[in-house]
Enzyme design. Structure first.
Site, PDB file in Angstrom:
ATOM      1  N   SER A  50       0.914  -1.173   0.029  1.00 13.00           N
ATOM      2  CA  SER A  50      -0.068  -0.183  -0.102  1.00 13.00           C
ATOM      3  C   SER A  50       0.818   1.347  -0.004  1.00 13.00           C
ATOM      4  O   SER A  50       2.062   1.078   0.328  1.00 13.00           O
ATOM      5  CB  SER A  50      -1.029  -0.002   1.365  1.00 13.00           C
ATOM      6  OG  SER A  50      -0.240   0.151   2.518  1.00 13.00           O
ATOM      7  N   ASP A  85      -0.585  -1.482  -3.961  1.00 13.80           N
ATOM      8  CA  ASP A  85      -1.969  -1.745  -3.658  1.00 13.80           C
ATOM      9  C   ASP A  85      -3.015  -0.488  -3.756  1.00 13.80           C
ATOM     10  O   ASP A  85      -2.211   0.446  -2.901  1.00 13.80           O
ATOM     11  CB  ASP A  85      -2.145  -2.478  -2.424  1.00 13.80           C
ATOM     12  CG  ASP A  85      -3.344  -3.151  -2.101  1.00 13.80           C
ATOM     13  OD1 ASP A  85      -4.246  -3.388  -3.033  1.00 13.80           O
ATOM     14  OD2 ASP A  85      -3.592  -3.210  -0.987  1.00 13.80           O
ATOM     15  N   ASP A 106      -6.269   3.055  -8.402  1.00 12.44           N
ATOM     16  CA  ASP A 106      -7.723   2.849  -7.636  1.00 12.44           C
ATOM     17  C   ASP A 106      -8.264   4.250  -8.275  1.00 12.44           C
ATOM     18  O   ASP A 106      -8.250   5.090  -7.170  1.00 12.44           O
ATOM     19  CB  ASP A 106      -7.443   2.432  -6.373  1.00 12.44           C
ATOM     20  CG  ASP A 106      -8.714   2.621  -5.600  1.00 12.44           C
ATOM     21  OD1 ASP A 106      -9.666   2.764  -6.412  1.00 12.44           O
ATOM     22  OD2 ASP A 106      -8.921   2.104  -4.591  1.00 12.44           O
ATOM     23  N   GLY A 179     -10.391  -5.271   6.028  1.00 14.41           N
ATOM     24  CA  GLY A 179     -10.427  -5.657   7.706  1.00 14.41           C
ATOM     25  C   GLY A 179     -11.362  -6.621   7.907  1.00 14.41           C
ATOM     26  O   GLY A 179     -12.024  -7.178   7.117  1.00 14.41           O
ATOM     27  N   GLY A 209      -9.910  -7.464   0.231  1.00 14.54           N
ATOM     28  CA  GLY A 209     -10.699  -7.781   1.529  1.00 14.54           C
ATOM     29  C   GLY A 209     -10.862  -9.390   1.761  1.00 14.54           C
ATOM     30  O   GLY A 209     -11.977  -9.810   2.144  1.00 14.54           O
ATOM     31  N   ASN A 230      -6.793 -10.674  -2.455  1.00 11.62           N
ATOM     32  CA  ASN A 230      -6.051  -9.866  -1.587  1.00 11.62           C
ATOM     33  C   ASN A 230      -5.920 -10.366  -0.181  1.00 11.62           C
ATOM     34  O   ASN A 230      -7.411 -10.047   0.177  1.00 11.62           O
ATOM     35  CB  ASN A 230      -6.190  -8.170  -1.617  1.00 11.62           C
ATOM     36  CG  ASN A 230      -5.853  -8.075  -3.139  1.00 11.62           C
ATOM     37  OD1 ASN A 230      -5.418  -8.632  -3.889  1.00 11.62           O
ATOM     38  ND2 ASN A 230      -6.096  -6.782  -3.237  1.00 11.62           N
TER      39      ASN A 230
END
Ligand code: 13P
Length: 288
Positions: A50, A85, A106, A179, A209, A230
């Site tokens: 990320s 990511d 994204d 999460g 997720g 992912n």
């Protein structure tokens, strides 16, 4: 073996009806644990970074250098893609320059025209360099490193517009969130997934997720065209649990138990176990 684009491994996964795991990295221990597990199980793997984790590791150049050197030193022979990511437009260019083999742009929070325009430009750049590109339509819910999404279901027509640009893989929101899933989560929308698949044809689909999605839903998603899954939070939780146990058992107080290599060992083993469990479910073992 040098870093590879995710294109070939995902096309093989799509055709073979399994998925390649993207496991997010945070530091040397995470990277080493994931690479060793992939090698041991002969599975292709995608290392996700990320923007926040990239910054934490002092920058994308450090990450690319560390991963490439580690592949060499550990004699990793399975295909490894190093992937940004949830990248911003600027972040994608930074990673491309730093030596990543794959990026995600994204643009899901932009109006679709802007998402299309920026994705189109990046398709040209990535194709020219032989890198893979992931695009996103319909925000993934939850929060990851400060990036907050509402958990929408993607519009299949917009997915087709993005897929037609020639991206390598497409993340389409299907009710998944980053999460832990809340107790009242309604599950994945297979209706949306099927509708997206119908519109985008052969395009490998990405399921974000991955933490906490029940095995039967994962398998169904794979059967409907998901080729990349992912996982981030689950490795963090297993690392945390094992590290907590080590300290609560007082092992850091005994002998040289304070040595960071000892202190972090149970957490690393826990990451390996989690990655193995996921690769088993995704079906990528022995597919290198
Ligand atoms: P989780 O943290 O829920 O596993 O999601 C990871 C992810 O989708 C990274 O983009």
């Amino acid at each position: 073996m040098a870093l590879v684009s995710a294109k070939e491994m995902l096309e093989k996964a799509r055709d073979g009806k399994y998925a390649v795991g993207q496991f997010n990295i945070n530091n040397l221990e995470w990277t080493k644990s994931i690479l060793q597990t992939a090698q041991e199980l002969q599975s292709p793997v995608i290392l996700g970074v990320s923007e926040g984790a990239g910054k934490y590791m002092t920058g994308f150049k450090t990450v690319a250098a560390m991963v490439s050197a580690m592949i060499d030193e550990l004699k990793i022979t399975v295909p490894v893609a190093l992937h940004l990511d949830h990248g911003t437009y600027e972040g994608c260019y930074k990673c491309i320059k730093a030596g990543f083999s794959s990026v995600m742009f994204d643009g899901s929070h932009f109006p679709i025209e802007e998402n299309l325009a920026k994705t189109r430009e990046l398709v040209g750049v990535c194709n020219g360099l032989g890198l893979s590109l992931e695009a996103e339509v319909g925000a993934i819910g939850g929060e990851e490193d400060g990036v907050v999404g509402k958990g929408e279901c993607a519009d299949p027509d917009e997915c087709k517009q993005i897929a037609d640009l020639g991206v390598t893989m497409l993340a389409a929101g299907i009710g998944n969130i980053h999460g832990k899933y809340p107790a009242n989560w309604e599950g994945l929308s297979f209706e949306t997934l099927s509708a997206v698949k119908k519109k985008v044809g052969d395009m490998p689909l990405v399921l974000h997720g991955g933490t906490g999605i029940p095995t039967d839903m994962i398998k169904k998603a794979i059967s409907l065209g998901v080729a990349k899954i992912n996982v981030n939070t689950e490795c963090q939780l297993s690392f945390q649990e094992a590290t907590r146990k080590y300290i609560e058992d007082g092992k850091d107080l005994a002998g040289k138990g304070f040595d960071p290599r000892k202190l972090l060992a149970p957490g690393c083993q826990a990451i390996k176990d989690t990655v193995k469990e996921k690769m088993e479910i995704f079906g990528s073992i022995g597919k290198a």
